[in-house]
Design a protein around this motif. Structure first.
Motif, mmCIF file in Angstrom:
data_model
loop_
_atom_site.group_PDB
_atom_site.id
_atom_site.type_symbol
_atom_site.label_atom_id
_atom_site.label_comp_id
_atom_site.label_asym_id
_atom_site.label_seq_id
_atom_site.Cartn_x
_atom_site.Cartn_y
_atom_site.Cartn_z
ATOM 1 N N LEU A 1 -4.612 16.177 -13.765
ATOM 2 C CA LEU A 1 -5.198 15.421 -12.647
ATOM 3 C C LEU A 1 -5.111 13.917 -12.909
ATOM 4 C CD1 LEU A 1 -6.891 15.579 -9.977
ATOM 5 C CD2 LEU A 1 -8.910 15.553 -11.410
ATOM 6 N N ILE A 2 -5.464 13.519 -14.135
ATOM 7 C CA ILE A 2 -5.422 12.098 -14.508
ATOM 8 C C ILE A 2 -3.982 11.583 -14.463
ATOM 9 C CG2 ILE A 2 -5.775 10.497 -16.447
ATOM 10 C CD1 ILE A 2 -8.240 12.338 -17.163
ATOM 11 N N LEU A 3 -3.073 12.386 -14.984
ATOM 12 C CA LEU A 3 -1.652 12.014 -14.990
ATOM 13 C C LEU A 3 -1.160 11.742 -13.562
ATOM 14 C CD1 LEU A 3 1.054 11.938 -16.699
ATOM 15 C CD2 LEU A 3 1.336 14.318 -16.054
ATOM 16 N N GLN A 4 -1.563 12.596 -12.619
ATOM 17 C CA GLN A 4 -1.110 12.438 -11.235
ATOM 18 C C GLN A 4 -1.703 11.198 -10.570
ATOM 19 O OE1 GLN A 4 1.425 14.052 -10.314
ATOM 20 N NE2 GLN A 4 1.316 15.291 -12.152
ATOM 21 N N THR A 5 -2.973 10.874 -10.870
ATOM 22 C CA THR A 5 -3.556 9.657 -10.272
ATOM 23 C C THR A 5 -2.859 8.423 -10.848
ATOM 24 O OG1 THR A 5 -5.340 9.725 -11.885
ATOM 25 C CG2 THR A 5 -5.819 10.626 -9.729
ATOM 26 N N ASN A 6 -2.434 8.492 -12.113
ATOM 27 C CA ASN A 6 -1.688 7.369 -12.707
ATOM 28 C C ASN A 6 -0.327 7.204 -12.034
ATOM 29 O OD1 ASN A 6 -3.768 6.892 -14.423
ATOM 30 N ND2 ASN A 6 -2.884 7.990 -16.164
ATOM 31 N N ILE A 7 0.330 8.336 -11.725
ATOM 32 C CA ILE A 7 1.624 8.277 -11.024
ATOM 33 C C ILE A 7 1.431 7.592 -9.674
ATOM 34 C CG2 ILE A 7 3.318 9.707 -9.769
ATOM 35 C CD1 ILE A 7 3.146 11.701 -12.105
ATOM 36 N N LYS A 8 0.319 7.943 -9.011
ATOM 37 C CA LYS A 8 0.026 7.345 -7.706
ATOM 38 C C LYS A 8 -0.124 5.836 -7.841
ATOM 39 C CE LYS A 8 -3.627 6.309 -6.762
ATOM 40 N NZ LYS A 8 -4.136 4.977 -7.048
ATOM 41 N N ARG A 9 -0.815 5.393 -8.920
ATOM 42 C CA ARG A 9 -1.025 3.941 -9.099
ATOM 43 C C ARG A 9 0.306 3.230 -9.307
ATOM 44 N NH1 ARG A 9 -5.496 5.296 -12.979
ATOM 45 N NH2 ARG A 9 -7.281 5.622 -11.631
ATOM 46 N N GLU A 10 1.185 3.878 -10.066
ATOM 47 C CA GLU A 10 2.503 3.272 -10.307
ATOM 48 C C GLU A 10 3.271 3.102 -8.997
ATOM 49 O OE1 GLU A 10 4.349 5.826 -13.192
ATOM 50 O OE2 GLU A 10 2.723 5.482 -14.611
ATOM 51 N N LYS A 11 3.047 4.037 -8.061
ATOM 52 C CA LYS A 11 3.764 3.944 -6.777
ATOM 53 C C LYS A 11 3.125 2.897 -5.866
ATOM 54 C CE LYS A 11 5.865 8.410 -6.779
ATOM 55 N NZ LYS A 11 6.164 9.641 -6.123
ATOM 56 N N ASP A 12 1.898 2.460 -6.205
ATOM 57 C CA ASP A 12 1.233 1.361 -5.525
ATOM 58 C C ASP A 12 1.103 1.591 -4.014
ATOM 59 O OD1 ASP A 12 -0.084 -1.031 -5.609
ATOM 60 O OD2 ASP A 12 1.686 -2.197 -5.085
ATOM 61 N N TYR A 13 0.411 2.657 -3.656
ATOM 62 C CA TYR A 13 0.175 2.927 -2.240
ATOM 63 C C TYR A 13 -0.855 1.958 -1.679
ATOM 64 C CZ TYR A 13 2.538 7.412 -2.521
ATOM 65 O OH TYR A 13 3.470 8.397 -2.673
ATOM 66 N N GLU A 14 -0.682 1.582 -0.416
ATOM 67 C CA GLU A 14 -1.744 0.849 0.279
ATOM 68 C C GLU A 14 -2.706 1.901 0.776
ATOM 69 O OE1 GLU A 14 -1.198 -2.091 3.309
ATOM 70 O OE2 GLU A 14 0.783 -2.523 2.470
ATOM 71 N N LYS A 15 -3.979 1.729 0.455
ATOM 72 C CA LYS A 15 -4.924 2.766 0.876
ATOM 73 C C LYS A 15 -6.312 2.184 1.028
ATOM 74 C CE LYS A 15 -5.531 4.064 -3.929
ATOM 75 N NZ LYS A 15 -6.530 3.042 -4.086
ATOM 76 N N LYS A 16 -7.100 2.840 1.892
ATOM 77 C CA LYS A 16 -8.478 2.377 2.100
ATOM 78 C C LYS A 16 -9.449 3.237 1.296
ATOM 79 C CE LYS A 16 -7.078 1.667 6.850
ATOM 80 N NZ LYS A 16 -6.970 2.409 8.098
ATOM 81 N N VAL A 17 -8.935 4.217 0.606
ATOM 82 C CA VAL A 17 -9.814 5.179 -0.061
ATOM 83 C C VAL A 17 -9.574 5.116 -1.569
ATOM 84 C CG1 VAL A 17 -8.158 7.071 0.186
ATOM 85 C CG2 VAL A 17 -10.558 7.605 -0.007
ATOM 86 N N THR A 18 -10.666 5.198 -2.358
ATOM 87 C CA THR A 18 -10.507 5.130 -3.812
ATOM 88 C C THR A 18 -10.082 6.495 -4.345
ATOM 89 O OG1 THR A 18 -12.786 5.795 -4.247
ATOM 90 C CG2 THR A 18 -12.375 3.423 -3.967
ATOM 91 N N ASP A 19 -9.550 6.489 -5.565
ATOM 92 C CA ASP A 19 -9.168 7.752 -6.217
ATOM 93 C C ASP A 19 -10.352 8.709 -6.245
ATOM 94 O OD1 ASP A 19 -6.735 6.686 -6.729
ATOM 95 O OD2 ASP A 19 -7.147 6.160 -8.811
ATOM 96 N N GLU A 20 -11.508 8.150 -6.610
ATOM 97 C CA GLU A 20 -12.700 8.998 -6.783
ATOM 98 C C GLU A 20 -13.094 9.661 -5.465
ATOM 99 O OE1 GLU A 20 -17.260 8.563 -8.449
ATOM 100 O OE2 GLU A 20 -15.839 6.943 -8.733
ATOM 101 N N ASP A 21 -13.116 8.871 -4.367
ATOM 102 C CA ASP A 21 -13.465 9.434 -3.058
ATOM 103 C C ASP A 21 -12.477 10.515 -2.657
ATOM 104 O OD1 ASP A 21 -15.605 7.809 -2.790
ATOM 105 O OD2 ASP A 21 -14.630 6.338 -1.476
ATOM 106 N N MET A 22 -11.188 10.238 -2.914
ATOM 107 C CA MET A 22 -10.161 11.183 -2.497
ATOM 108 C C MET A 22 -10.275 12.489 -3.270
ATOM 109 S SD MET A 22 -8.044 11.341 -0.261
ATOM 110 C CE MET A 22 -7.895 13.070 -0.008
ATOM 111 N N ILE A 23 -10.520 12.380 -4.576
ATOM 112 C CA ILE A 23 -10.642 13.594 -5.397
ATOM 113 C C ILE A 23 -11.851 14.410 -4.934
ATOM 114 C CG2 ILE A 23 -11.198 14.418 -7.741
ATOM 115 C CD1 ILE A 23 -9.315 12.133 -8.732
ATOM 116 N N LEU A 24 -12.937 13.706 -4.565
ATOM 117 C CA LEU A 24 -14.122 14.412 -4.066
ATOM 118 C C LEU A 24 -13.823 15.115 -2.737
ATOM 119 C CD1 LEU A 24 -16.998 11.949 -4.994
ATOM 120 C CD2 LEU A 24 -16.798 14.329 -5.732
ATOM 121 N N LYS A 25 -13.062 14.436 -1.855
ATOM 122 C CA LYS A 25 -12.722 15.066 -0.564
ATOM 123 C C LYS A 25 -11.809 16.272 -0.774
ATOM 124 C CE LYS A 25 -13.213 11.095 2.546
ATOM 125 N NZ LYS A 25 -12.490 10.139 3.394
#
Length: 653
Positions: free
Chosen positions: A307-331
């Protein structure tokens, strides 16, 4: 054009989202799977991870192996025509990839060239058309527009229809219906088209291939199925071959393989190709860098690192987003939990909206953890969502349950029970104090009450997440407003109490895995001492220690070749032997040779042995019942087991 379009669609393997994932050429990564001919498409309601753990013990000689491209060809000595094949296998075991390879080989002109058209119609795409009416020709034109010029007929064309994922079918397949269709231009509801095609009223010479998880295998009545095959995943050599193909640095591949072999529970899971992929992703990063964290040794640790590895991959891709990793994982966790409790593995747009996931941003959300949540666009462009694997859904659901407690002091099970209550009651309810052991005990109870074990792995993850080592892993990912206020000792004691009182071997084995996640190996270590020293015959063992023997023997690396009751109980006391026989029945069921001399086997014992002989697969080859006085009814019961088609017994004494 038809072949070329299929080649484009099936030539690459997308791990993660089809739109953003990194496509790999299927022919470069494909590792042959172990597929066997199975006796029947019988229903299985055992949790899929337990089925994997059972399969890992089977020896290759017990099954008839079949190559994926040969599923419509009779085996040597068989002279039956095979029109309809049902292929079953647990989630992530490789059914869809097998279908993909079969189609790719056909488009490239390598295999099954006597077939003129292969029509892949996955259930998750057909589901989107469940309320529509079409003729078979029209349905094919929707999915394959380039076939509009061709009139498919039974006389002129040999065609194959592939229905992948029967377990996610949301259509009502009524095989008792009197509606009979024989003309490809006649219109009917999509479910009526499918049943008529499978039964053979429509295009009687067409080949049909259906894939399904075991729990849904009986949705098509057995009289319409000519062969059942089972995808067993990777056998031992195939596991290693996968990692060597996947990891270009061979010395790193060696280290990954040896680490996985050092943990029995992880290595067993490597039968599932998806788990190999998760392990490769995590261990490639952790073993090739100077990582400070502990290398994952349990299932929960492996999934949390993923899970952590995948959120790091997302950061590297630098998406524009209004939602934090934590909120998204909770949803995503909320979606995972709610759907897991309902028993759903496929979700549609309304399911996402219900959890506050904005459908217009769904592709960005699925990109949050590129490979955790897969958005699928079929040939028919409706949107269907699912987690890459059931176990990832179970892990996220457990994380949601754990964080609901740490951050809001909520018991997610109470929320489900109370969701129909008025908000006032819910508000007062929210302020009740819930201890961690309350949450764990409720989760243990819910898992034990589940008929098909659908919460077994969720429970293992939930308990693993509460360990202190996990709090450290999770710190980088999300804030937790309180740490573990009470120790895991209460939970350990509660689980041990349940092991003493549960009658189901499957349930007690899962509870031992739960103790494993909590770092408690006391019962298992005690039994291993008894087994090593040979003093088990003299020991007075509690019920939970007998359960521990079953767990140790069923999860050991050694295949169960011989079971001799005299190794477990001393002297010739028939009553003691009979008691031990009943307690160790799950071990007897997995053994090839069973010695039950002088046991005082009763009618009840004969009935139990008959069920072992009838089991599918039946491992038992030699059975020694010397010096047992069987009554007439006992002999009748045993004979019924011997007559069963699954019985493989060679010697009976």
């Amino acid at each position: 054009m038809f072949r070329s379009n299929l080649m484009k669609k099936f030539g690459r393997l997308y791990e993660g989202t089809a739109t953003q994932g990194n496509p790999t050429l299927l022919n470069e990564i494909y590792t042959e799977l172990y597929i066997t001919e199975s006796e029947s498409g019988e229903f299985s309601n055992e949790h899929e991870v337990r089925q994997i753990e059972t399969q890992s013990r089977r020896t290759a000689t017990e099954d008839t192996a079949i190559k994926c491209n040969d599923i419509f060809r009779p085996l040597p000595g068989q002279d039956k025509a095979i029109r309809t094949v049902l292929t079953k296998g647990v989630a992530g075991i490789g059914k869809t990839v097998s279908v993909q390879k079969f189609i790719l080989d056909w488009t490239e002109g390598k295999e099954n060239q006597d077939v003129q058209f292969v029509f892949p119609l996955p259930f998750r795409e057909i589901n989107l058309m469940k309320d529509k009416t079409f003729s078979l020709s029209e349905l094919l034109h929707v999915f394959f527009p380039e076939t509009k010029e061709i009139e498919i007929s039974s006389h002129e064309h040999k065609v194959l229809f592939i229905f992948d994922g029967l377990d996610v079918c949301r259509l009502y397949l009524d095989f008792q219906s009197n509606v009979k269709l024989c003309d490809v231009s006649e219109s009917a509801s999509v479910d009526t088209l499918l049943t008529n095609l499978i039964v053979g009223n429509l295009l009687p010479s067409a080949l049909i291939w259906i894939t399904s998880r075991p729990a849904a295998a009986d949705l098509v009545p057995s009289q319409y199925v000519h062969r059942v095959t089972e995808v067993q995943g990777f056998n031992e050599p195939q596991k290693e071959e996968y990692f060597r193909k996947r990891i270009s640095d061979q010395s790193l591949a060696d280290r990954i393989i040896s680490h996985l072999k050092s943990s029995r529970s992880l290595y067993i899971m490597c039968h599932i190709p998806v788990f190999c992929w998760i392990s490769a992703a995590v261990l490639e990063k952790m073993l090739s860098q100077a990582e400070t964290g502990e290398i994952p040794k349990t299932l929960t640790q492996m999934y949390t690192h993923f899970l952590i590895l995948q959120t790091n991959i997302k950061r590297e891709k630098d998406y524009e987003k209004k939602v934090t990793d934590e909120d998204m994982i909770l949803k995503l966790g909320r979606l995972a939990f709610q759907q897991l409790v309902k028993g759903n593995v496929i979700f549609y747009e309304e399911d996402l909206r219900e959890c506050g996931i904005d459908v217009t941003e769904a592709s960005v959300y699925s990109g949050l953890c590129t490979q955790i949540f897969r958005e699928e666009f079929g040939l028919y462009q409706g949107k269907v969502f699912c987690f890459v694997h059931l176990s990832i859904q179970e892990h996220l659901a457990a994380l949601y349950a754990h964080l609901s407690w740490t951050n809001h002091n909520r018991n997610v099970f109470d929320q489900i029970t109370n969701q129909s209550l008025q908000s006032k009651v819910m508000d007062s309810f929210r302020f009740q104090h819930v201890s961690l052991s309350d949450l764990h005990q409720r989760a243990v109870d819910e898992a034990l009450q589940s008929k098909n074990g659908h919460l077994d792995l969720f429970l293992r993850f939930l308990l693993g997440l509460s360990m202190e080592s996990h709090q450290i892993i999770l710190q980088g990912l999300m804030k937790q407003t309180k740490s573990r206020s009470d120790s895991s000792e209460k939970t350990v004691e509660y689980i041990k109490k349940k092991i003493r009182t549960t009658d189901s071997p499957e349930k007690s084995i899962n509870l031992f895995y739960c103790l494993n996640e909590l770092g408690d190996h006391s019962l298992v270590e005690e039994i291993q001492q008894y087994l090593k020293s040979g003093t088990i015959k003299e020991a007075k063992l509690s019920k939970s220690l007998w359960s521990a023997i079953v767990f140790v023997l069923l999860t050991s690396e050694k295949k169960l070749a011989e079971f001799d009751i005299s190794k477990f109980v001393g002297g010739n006391n028939e009553t003691n032997k009979l008691e031990v026989f009943q307690k160790l029945l799950p071990v007897i069921k997995e053994s090839r040779s069973v010695l039950l001399c002088n046991c005082g086997i009763t009618d009840e014992g004969c009935a139990a042995l008959a069920s072992v002989l009838r089991s599918n697969p039946s491992h038992l080859r030699q059975l020694d019942l010397t010096r047992n006085k069987l009554g007439d009814s006992g002999v009748t019961l045993l004979s019924a087991g011997l007559e069963d088609t699954h019985c493989n017994l060679e010697k009976l004494r």
